[in-house]
Design an enzyme around this catalytic site. Structure first.
Site, mmCIF file in Angstrom:
data_model
loop_
_atom_site.group_PDB
_atom_site.id
_atom_site.type_symbol
_atom_site.label_atom_id
_atom_site.label_comp_id
_atom_site.label_asym_id
_atom_site.label_seq_id
_atom_site.Cartn_x
_atom_site.Cartn_y
_atom_site.Cartn_z
ATOM 1 N N CYS A 23 3.003 10.981 15.744
ATOM 2 C CA CYS A 23 3.564 11.250 14.320
ATOM 3 C C CYS A 23 3.850 10.137 13.687
ATOM 4 C CB CYS A 23 4.930 12.166 14.380
ATOM 5 S SG CYS A 23 6.356 11.205 15.449
ATOM 6 N N CYS A 76 6.645 7.726 14.834
ATOM 7 C CA CYS A 76 6.605 7.299 16.213
ATOM 8 C C CYS A 76 5.611 5.977 16.097
ATOM 9 C CB CYS A 76 5.645 8.205 17.156
ATOM 10 S SG CYS A 76 6.424 9.673 17.309
ATOM 11 N N ASP A 120 -25.158 3.628 -15.883
ATOM 12 C CA ASP A 120 -26.505 2.859 -15.952
ATOM 13 C C ASP A 120 -27.367 3.975 -16.194
ATOM 14 O OD1 ASP A 120 -27.900 0.456 -16.194
ATOM 15 O OD2 ASP A 120 -28.143 0.529 -13.859
#
Length: 702
Positions: A15, A18, A396
């Site tokens: 997580c 953590c 372009d």
């Protein structure tokens, strides 16, 4: 400061909290100078000296395993019921159910039921308390700390069943968060598995199976039908159709012959090939894609930065609100201590920002992974979000809206010179030029088998043409504008030039000693898909499409009308393109520039999002653009913009839902309708919904 820099892959990083704690613990190692943790890719970069044992001790609280980046990790699939955290959660659920049954038979506050609930709390919450209590002693308030306080508080006021429910539901929530990040990370793991780890190499008269780490540049790789290529290289013998879907997202296999470039991770469909290896394993296109995608996942998007900042102040604010709810009503309003203490604990639980914290990273990681698997390299959450907000797309012309391989269509002589001689002189000068129009002239000269002439003093004239000396005579070749600067063109020349330009052709004049001898007309074919793509962009909500080209106005307008572009700007120098992009940004805000990643670099860089085409073949595109379309085709542009807009919508839904559910739950606390288990259930439900909503991006197609 130590110059040692080591990168490691991590297993078991469950997580965001953590991850933050793991990073903090590593910073405490004396020999470490700096550390950068990439939660999305599950990687860590450590500057300074630290052994793997030291790093694993820093992550022992979450069971984090550390491996050197280049070490191949064989992931062993552990069955659901064999994972320790799942076993304790199931045991906790069993004890919780047993406690509920016992309390219904022996009474709510019986010793037997309290013992069962207390055991459920200890079994299911052991790892939670281990972290939460340590954090509490250090006054570090994260989700583990809040949950620990809530469960201890519930036990103090005799709400044992509620405490056990909170522990169980929190464990389920953590497991779901860990599962969701693994699911999102799999998009990168699948990329890592694309290229095989060994290849058949011919050395002398022997064919050997060699590990990719030991393959050298110029080794000859033998590719049999149905095999995957392990390395990038150049075909030296044989021809075959190669499926490049894994790299470029192209669904149709591409025919490869001697001299063609091939990529690691692609599949040889039918013929046998011999391929000369051109890059080491760490420099292959797929390696660069994996590296850039992982870097992209580490870079926090603006919405994620906002959520992180918000969560930083939000958690302490919830702690203070909870404390005020516990203290003020009993002290000043005659409330019952136990009742308001319970409500304070409910606020503490419902205030956990789990769903909010995970709302953005799962969506970003999933979207970037999906894009990479579809041949689009998005180099950061910020570029993903900016693409979702685009109002204008500038293109372009050459090689982007057109094929980029122009052909000579007309050769006209004005003077005492044959068309063959005009082509011969032009090709002799243009062989020194890199321009696509120059290559068209050289191809035509090759086709007619013309012998080129020696050239001296070649000089390119930016955006206009070139000049050189042939047989001591100065030769100019270039646009009509170049010649208008040198002399006045006769009216009949101008009429012929305009006629050809209206047909969508680019005209180049050829002059010797400032006398125009003739012209060469070249046409670049518009891609069949360009018209459909422009229509799709309008359907996605793009307000304006504009073509920027150095070509003449008549040719540019012919292509612009054919494609239904909003605007065409022609006869532009590189500086003019840059100025146009800046002007569009001032006018519309969010502007993308689409090019080939080599030319027009300033315009690509100055756009909100620079999108390069053909990234699989050019390192420049991979390195300079914000987004690289790996195939040399615009097909993936609507997909990229659609994916980005979908991601923005999902992030907005996630944040709104995560905050909305908290607000509703907090309002329910006031009349006392919200219980502890309902609070954690609301938090878990929000996390599950946010995660599942984000994972919808895995299947996004356009």
């Amino acid at each position: 400061m130590s110059s040692d820099k080591n990168v490691y892959r991590l297993q078991g990083l469950s997580c965001t909290n953590c991850a933050a704690k793991f990073e903090k613990n590593i910073r405490k190692i004396e020999t470490v100078d700096d550390v950068q943790l990439n939660f999305g890719a599950s990687k860590i970069t450590v500057l300074g000296g630290a052994s793997i044992e030291q790093l694993e001790r820093a992550g022992a609280f979450d069971g984090i395993k550390v491996y050197p980046e280049k070490q191949r990790i064989v992931e062993v699939k552990v069955p659901f019921w064999k994972k320790r955290e799942n076993q304790t959660t199931i045991a906790s659920l069993f004890l919780l159910i047993l406690g509920i049954v016992t309390s219904s038979l022996t009474g709510e506050g019986s010793i037997s039921s309290i013992l069962l609930f207390a055991t459920a709390i200890l079994v299911g919450g052991y790892s939670l308390f281990k972290v939460g209590l340590v954090n509490l002693t250090k006054l570090e308030f994260d989700m583990s700390t809040l949950m620990t306080i809530a469960v201890i508080g519930a036990a103090i006021i005799g709400e044992w069943k509620e405490g056990a429910l909170v522990v169980f539901l929190f464990a389920v929530s953590e497991a779901l968060e860990s599962y969701s990040m693994d699911k999102a990370r799999n998009s990168i793991r699948s990329l890592m598995d694309i290229a095989p780890n060994t290849a058949i190499i011919r050395r002398g008269n022997n064919e050997l199976e060699v590990d990719v780490e030991d393959i050298q540049i110029d080794d000859i790789m033998i590719i049999k039908p149905g095999q995957k290529l392990a390395m990038d290289g150049e075909v030296v013998k044989g021809n075959s159709y190669i499926s490049q879907a894994a790299i470029t997202g192209e669904s149709v296999p591409v025919h490869k012959i001697s001299g063609d470039e091939v990529f690691a991770g692609t599949i040889n469909e039918e013929g046998s090939l011999e391929v000369r290896v051109t890059k080491r394993v760490e420099d292959t296109t797929i390696s660069k894609i994996i590296h850039l995608v992982e870097e992209a996942q580490a870079e926090k998007a603006p919405s994620q930065q906002f959520v992180d900042r918000f969560a930083k102040y939000y958690t302490p604010a919830i702690m203070i609100i909870s404390l005020l709810i516990i203290v003020i009503p009993p002290l000043f309003l005659g409330g019952v201590w136990s009742e308001w203490f319970y409500r304070g604990l409910v606020v503490l639980v419902v205030g956990c920002p789990c769903a909010l914290v995970i709302s953005t990273p799962v969506a970003i990681v999933t979207a970037i992974g999906n894009a990479a698997r579809n041949g689009v390299l998005i180099k950061g959450g910020i570029h993903l979000e900016e693409t979702g907000r685009l109002k204008v797309v500038a293109f372009d012309k050459t090689g982007t809206l057109t094929r980029g391989t122009p052909e000579v269509t007309d050769i006209v002589s004005f003077r005492d010179m044959s068309t063959e001689e005009i082509l011969r002189i032009s090709a002799s000068v243009e062989k020194f030029s890199q321009h696509p129009l120059a290559s068209a002239i050289i191809r035509e000269a090759d086709k007619q088998d013309l012998e080129l002439m020696p050239v001296d003093d070649f000089q390119s004239i930016t955006g206009k043409g070139a000049k050189a000396t042939i047989k001591n005579e100065l030769v100019h070749i270039g646009s009509p504008n170049l010649f208008k600067e040198l002399q006045t063109l006769p009216e009949e020349y101008e009429e012929q030039i305009e006629t050809l330009q209206r047909e969508g052709k680019t005209v180049m004049l050829v002059g010797i000693k400032n006398e125009v001898k003739g012209l060469i007309a070249v046409a670049d074919q518009v891609r069949e898909s360009s018209l459909t793509i422009i229509k799709k962009l309008y359907q996605l909500g793009i307000k304006k499409t504009i073509m920027l080209t150095g070509d003449n106005i008549a040719t540019a307008n012919a292509i612009g009308n054919q494609l239904g572009l909003s605007e065409v700007k022609a006869e532009l120098m590189p500086q003019d393109k840059l100025d146009t992009i800046k002007s569009l940004r001032e006018q519309f805000g969010k502007v993308a520039m689409v090019g080939d990643g080599v030319n027009d670099a300033p315009a690509l860089a100055s756009a909100t999002v620079g999108i390069a085409m053909g990234g699989a073949g050019t390192d420049t595109a991979l390195e300079t653009a914000d987004i690289a379309l790996m195939a040399d085709d615009l097909e993936k542009l609507p997909y990229t913009i659609g994916l980005s807009r979908k991601t923005l919508n999902i992030i907005l839904q996630n944040v709104s839902f995560a905050l909305g559910i908290k607000l509703i739950a907090l309002l329910l606390v006031i009349p006392g309708w919200l219980t502890l288990w309902m609070a954690i259930f609301a938090d878990m439900g929000a996390t599950v919904i946010v995660v599942l909503n984000s994972l919808r991006l895995i299947r996004f197609k356009y």
